[in-house]
Design a protein around this motif. Sequence first.
Motif, PDB file in Angstrom:
ATOM      1  N   MET A 166       0.802  -1.212   0.000  1.00 44.06           N
ATOM      2  CA  MET A 166       0.000   0.000   0.000  1.00 44.06           C
ATOM      3  C   MET A 166       0.841   1.270   0.000  1.00 44.06           C
ATOM      4  O   MET A 166       0.316   2.357   0.184  1.00 44.06           O
ATOM      5  CB  MET A 166      -0.945  -0.011   1.204  1.00 44.06           C
ATOM      6  CG  MET A 166      -1.951  -1.152   1.145  1.00 44.06           C
ATOM      7  SD  MET A 166      -2.964  -1.306   2.644  1.00 44.06           S
ATOM      8  CE  MET A 166      -1.778  -2.053   3.779  1.00 44.06           C
ATOM      9  N   PHE A 167       2.176   1.141  -0.195  1.00 42.06           N
ATOM     10  CA  PHE A 167       3.009   2.335  -0.256  1.00 42.06           C
ATOM     11  C   PHE A 167       2.748   3.086  -1.555  1.00 42.06           C
ATOM     12  O   PHE A 167       2.168   2.546  -2.501  1.00 42.06           O
ATOM     13  CB  PHE A 167       4.495   1.989  -0.106  1.00 42.06           C
ATOM     14  CG  PHE A 167       4.900   0.675  -0.713  1.00 42.06           C
ATOM     15  CD1 PHE A 167       5.261   0.583  -2.039  1.00 42.06           C
ATOM     16  CD2 PHE A 167       4.907  -0.489   0.050  1.00 42.06           C
ATOM     17  CE1 PHE A 167       5.629  -0.616  -2.610  1.00 42.06           C
ATOM     18  CE2 PHE A 167       5.281  -1.710  -0.507  1.00 42.06           C
ATOM     19  CZ  PHE A 167       5.651  -1.771  -1.841  1.00 42.06           C
ATOM     20  N   SER A 168       3.173   4.319  -1.622  1.00 41.46           N
ATOM     21  CA  SER A 168       2.731   5.202  -2.712  1.00 41.46           C
ATOM     22  C   SER A 168       3.741   5.372  -3.833  1.00 41.46           C
ATOM     23  O   SER A 168       3.408   5.913  -4.886  1.00 41.46           O
ATOM     24  CB  SER A 168       2.378   6.580  -2.145  1.00 41.46           C
ATOM     25  OG  SER A 168       3.491   7.142  -1.473  1.00 41.46           O
ATOM     26  N   SER A 169       4.980   4.932  -3.642  1.00 43.65           N
ATOM     27  CA  SER A 169       5.971   5.023  -4.718  1.00 43.65           C
ATOM     28  C   SER A 169       7.097   4.048  -4.428  1.00 43.65           C
ATOM     29  O   SER A 169       7.225   3.543  -3.305  1.00 43.65           O
ATOM     30  CB  SER A 169       6.532   6.448  -4.840  1.00 43.65           C
ATOM     31  OG  SER A 169       7.339   6.762  -3.721  1.00 43.65           O
ATOM     32  N   ASN A 170       7.927   3.777  -5.450  1.00 45.21           N
ATOM     33  CA  ASN A 170       9.094   2.923  -5.199  1.00 45.21           C
ATOM     34  C   ASN A 170      10.287   3.783  -4.788  1.00 45.21           C
ATOM     35  O   ASN A 170      10.168   5.009  -4.632  1.00 45.21           O
ATOM     36  CB  ASN A 170       9.397   2.032  -6.409  1.00 45.21           C
ATOM     37  CG  ASN A 170       9.804   2.809  -7.654  1.00 45.21           C
ATOM     38  OD1 ASN A 170      10.195   3.978  -7.593  1.00 45.21           O
ATOM     39  ND2 ASN A 170       9.720   2.162  -8.812  1.00 45.21           N
ATOM     40  N   ALA A 171      11.456   3.146  -4.648  1.00 50.20           N
ATOM     41  CA  ALA A 171      12.621   3.867  -4.134  1.00 50.20           C
ATOM     42  C   ALA A 171      13.138   4.935  -5.084  1.00 50.20           C
ATOM     43  O   ALA A 171      13.899   5.816  -4.672  1.00 50.20           O
ATOM     44  CB  ALA A 171      13.744   2.874  -3.810  1.00 50.20           C
ATOM     45  N   LEU A 172      12.714   4.887  -6.330  1.00 50.99           N
ATOM     46  CA  LEU A 172      13.095   5.918  -7.298  1.00 50.99           C
ATOM     47  C   LEU A 172      12.088   7.066  -7.326  1.00 50.99           C
ATOM     48  O   LEU A 172      12.246   8.019  -8.089  1.00 50.99           O
ATOM     49  CB  LEU A 172      13.201   5.310  -8.700  1.00 50.99           C
ATOM     50  CG  LEU A 172      14.366   4.355  -8.939  1.00 50.99           C
ATOM     51  CD1 LEU A 172      14.187   3.623 -10.258  1.00 50.99           C
ATOM     52  CD2 LEU A 172      15.694   5.099  -8.920  1.00 50.99           C
ATOM     53  N   GLY A 173      11.041   6.930  -6.509  1.00 49.96           N
ATOM     54  CA  GLY A 173       9.996   7.940  -6.525  1.00 49.96           C
ATOM     55  C   GLY A 173       9.006   7.772  -7.656  1.00 49.96           C
ATOM     56  O   GLY A 173       8.186   8.659  -7.894  1.00 49.96           O
ATOM     57  N   ASP A 174       9.050   6.634  -8.355  1.00 51.18           N
ATOM     58  CA  ASP A 174       8.137   6.402  -9.476  1.00 51.18           C
ATOM     59  C   ASP A 174       6.761   6.015  -8.944  1.00 51.18           C
ATOM     60  O   ASP A 174       6.630   5.106  -8.125  1.00 51.18           O
ATOM     61  CB  ASP A 174       8.687   5.292 -10.378  1.00 51.18           C
ATOM     62  CG  ASP A 174       7.966   5.216 -11.715  1.00 51.18           C
ATOM     63  OD1 ASP A 174       6.759   4.943 -11.717  1.00 51.18           O
ATOM     64  OD2 ASP A 174       8.619   5.454 -12.757  1.00 51.18           O
ATOM     65  N   SER A 176       4.052   5.498 -11.179  1.00 54.10           N
ATOM     66  CA  SER A 176       3.228   5.106 -12.326  1.00 54.10           C
ATOM     67  C   SER A 176       2.492   3.786 -12.120  1.00 54.10           C
ATOM     68  O   SER A 176       1.496   3.529 -12.794  1.00 54.10           O
ATOM     69  CB  SER A 176       4.068   5.057 -13.603  1.00 54.10           C
ATOM     70  OG  SER A 176       5.140   4.142 -13.466  1.00 54.10           O
ATOM     71  N   HIS A 177       2.967   2.934 -11.211  1.00 48.73           N
ATOM     72  CA  HIS A 177       2.286   1.664 -10.963  1.00 48.73           C
ATOM     73  C   HIS A 177       1.451   1.707  -9.679  1.00 48.73           C
ATOM     74  O   HIS A 177       1.104   0.653  -9.133  1.00 48.73           O
ATOM     75  CB  HIS A 177       3.296   0.520 -10.882  1.00 48.73           C
ATOM     76  CG  HIS A 177       3.895   0.164 -12.201  1.00 48.73           C
ATOM     77  ND1 HIS A 177       4.572  -1.024 -12.424  1.00 48.73           N
ATOM     78  CD2 HIS A 177       3.930   0.826 -13.388  1.00 48.73           C
ATOM     79  CE1 HIS A 177       4.999  -1.064 -13.677  1.00 48.73           C
ATOM     80  NE2 HIS A 177       4.629   0.048 -14.281  1.00 48.73           N
ATOM     81  N   PHE A 178       1.156   2.887  -9.188  1.00 50.38           N
ATOM     82  CA  PHE A 178       0.421   3.039  -7.951  1.00 50.38           C
ATOM     83  C   PHE A 178      -0.916   3.740  -8.214  1.00 50.38           C
ATOM     84  O   PHE A 178      -0.987   4.590  -9.101  1.00 50.38           O
ATOM     85  CB  PHE A 178       1.245   3.860  -6.955  1.00 50.38           C
ATOM     86  CG  PHE A 178       2.531   3.191  -6.577  1.00 50.38           C
ATOM     87  CD1 PHE A 178       2.592   2.331  -5.490  1.00 50.38           C
ATOM     88  CD2 PHE A 178       3.676   3.398  -7.316  1.00 50.38           C
ATOM     89  CE1 PHE A 178       3.783   1.710  -5.153  1.00 50.38           C
ATOM     90  CE2 PHE A 178       4.863   2.772  -6.984  1.00 50.38           C
ATOM     91  CZ  PHE A 178       4.914   1.918  -5.898  1.00 50.38           C
ATOM     92  N   PRO A 179      -1.981   3.432  -7.446  1.00 54.05           N
ATOM     93  CA  PRO A 179      -2.014   2.366  -6.448  1.00 54.05           C
ATOM     94  C   PRO A 179      -1.909   1.004  -7.118  1.00 54.05           C
ATOM     95  O   PRO A 179      -2.430   0.812  -8.224  1.00 54.05           O
ATOM     96  CB  PRO A 179      -3.368   2.553  -5.769  1.00 54.05           C
ATOM     97  CG  PRO A 179      -4.207   3.228  -6.805  1.00 54.05           C
ATOM     98  CD  PRO A 179      -3.284   4.110  -7.576  1.00 54.05           C
ATOM     99  N   TYR A 180      -1.263   0.086  -6.441  1.00 56.63           N
ATOM    100  CA  TYR A 180      -0.980  -1.207  -7.047  1.00 56.63           C
ATOM    101  C   TYR A 180      -2.215  -2.102  -7.002  1.00 56.63           C
ATOM    102  O   TYR A 180      -2.864  -2.242  -5.961  1.00 56.63           O
ATOM    103  CB  TYR A 180       0.174  -1.886  -6.324  1.00 56.63           C
ATOM    104  CG  TYR A 180       0.652  -3.145  -6.999  1.00 56.63           C
ATOM    105  CD1 TYR A 180       1.107  -3.118  -8.313  1.00 56.63           C
ATOM    106  CD2 TYR A 180       0.638  -4.370  -6.338  1.00 56.63           C
ATOM    107  CE1 TYR A 180       1.548  -4.272  -8.956  1.00 56.63           C
ATOM    108  CE2 TYR A 180       1.082  -5.526  -6.959  1.00 56.63           C
ATOM    109  CZ  TYR A 180       1.531  -5.460  -8.270  1.00 56.63           C
ATOM    110  OH  TYR A 180       1.960  -6.607  -8.896  1.00 56.63           O
ATOM    111  N   THR A 181      -2.554  -2.701  -8.141  1.00 53.51           N
ATOM    112  CA  THR A 181      -3.670  -3.639  -8.210  1.00 53.51           C
ATOM    113  C   THR A 181      -3.159  -5.039  -8.509  1.00 53.51           C
ATOM    114  O   THR A 181      -2.159  -5.218  -9.204  1.00 53.51           O
ATOM    115  CB  THR A 181      -4.689  -3.227  -9.295  1.00 53.51           C
ATOM    116  OG1 THR A 181      -4.025  -3.168 -10.563  1.00 53.51           O
ATOM    117  CG2 THR A 181      -5.312  -1.878  -8.975  1.00 53.51           C
ATOM    118  N   SER A 182      -3.843  -6.014  -7.975  1.00 55.36           N
ATOM    119  CA  SER A 182      -3.477  -7.410  -8.201  1.00 55.36           C
ATOM    120  C   SER A 182      -4.752  -8.228  -8.347  1.00 55.36           C
ATOM    121  O   SER A 182      -5.854  -7.744  -8.085  1.00 55.36           O
ATOM    122  CB  SER A 182      -2.620  -7.932  -7.041  1.00 55.36           C
ATOM    123  OG  SER A 182      -3.268  -7.724  -5.807  1.00 55.36           O
TER     124      SER A 182
END
Length: 354
Positions: A150-158, A160-166
């Motif tokens: 449920m975090f809002s970005s990856n370590a690069l600050g990207d 684009s894949h958030f919010p994550y759906t599965s």
Amino acid sequence: MIKKLMTLFFGAALIALPATALMSSSAHASCYDPEFDAVGNDSANIFVDNVLAQIVNNEGSLEQDSDFTTYSSGVLYNPTISVQGQKYPDAVKPGVAGLLPFGNLAPAGGTGVGGSYACVAGSTAVPCQPAEFFTVGGTNFQAVADPCFMFSSNALGDTSHFPYTSVYTPERDGAIYRWRIVLQKKPASDIDINIEDCVLTETVNCATGIFTTPGETGFFNVGPYLLFWQQTLPTITAVAIPGPNASLGFCKIQQLYARTQPENTSCLFPICDLPFVSKALFDEAIVVAMPQTTNSLFPVGNFAPGYTLTGGDMIDISIGIPETTNPNDYYFGADNVFLKYIGMTGTGVYSSAN
């Protein structure tokens, strides 16, 4: 005694000689880099942490322009997949809108013919598939907001894949999840298949959630007791598919093999309906033994049978959840499976847009 010591000394010298010769030789000029590959743009994967961010920053455009979904694999491959010995044919269709069915993978960009990619074999157009994709079969459940990540970005600050759906598979239900990922470099090591999934269980005392009911595959809660049942574990199948730069002779699908961990004996196991254990929101790694073409004196040692892999080849991974006996809730999306290995410098391949 002196004779024994001299024998040991010369034996040690002979063992050390090849290593010394290699270290002082300039004949082996290759350099290597840590590498990871995922479906779509690698730098946008939600599991890019500080370690993977270093790789992206070192590689620059190679990782940031690595979306291979825009061109085809050249190989139409819809396998019959076994899950705990039960075979499921390629005709299995997913019930999830917008995801790619096994039998008719729609194009994600590029030129599509008849709703799917077309490759030219001689003068005849034949169906083929995107080089990278994520798809699901055997479930009618929908893509949902992932309850573990449920975090809002990856370590690069990207973001684009958030919010994550599965895609959700509940307990007592089955499914087949499938990823195809392009190797961006020629591997110079074994390949780790990293699985970062969401596994939950149910109890009568707690509301379902990662901080209330995290689960381990194969475990049942039976009152105050835990039961572990091997036949309820998810299984994994993995094969390699030749790409545009494939080794000589590598022209059809080849099985991949796992090294035993931590025993690491000489035994290699085909990654074909192979049960594995996974927990909560943590990552697991299945070590794929490097395949090496064996039509010469080398390689020597514990390599997998098959042909040497190179940049542009594809790794096709399926995870099957057993029907009826499954005691867990599973959530998988496009980013949950990715590859880690050491790559050979200068062998990088780019997407069709670059």
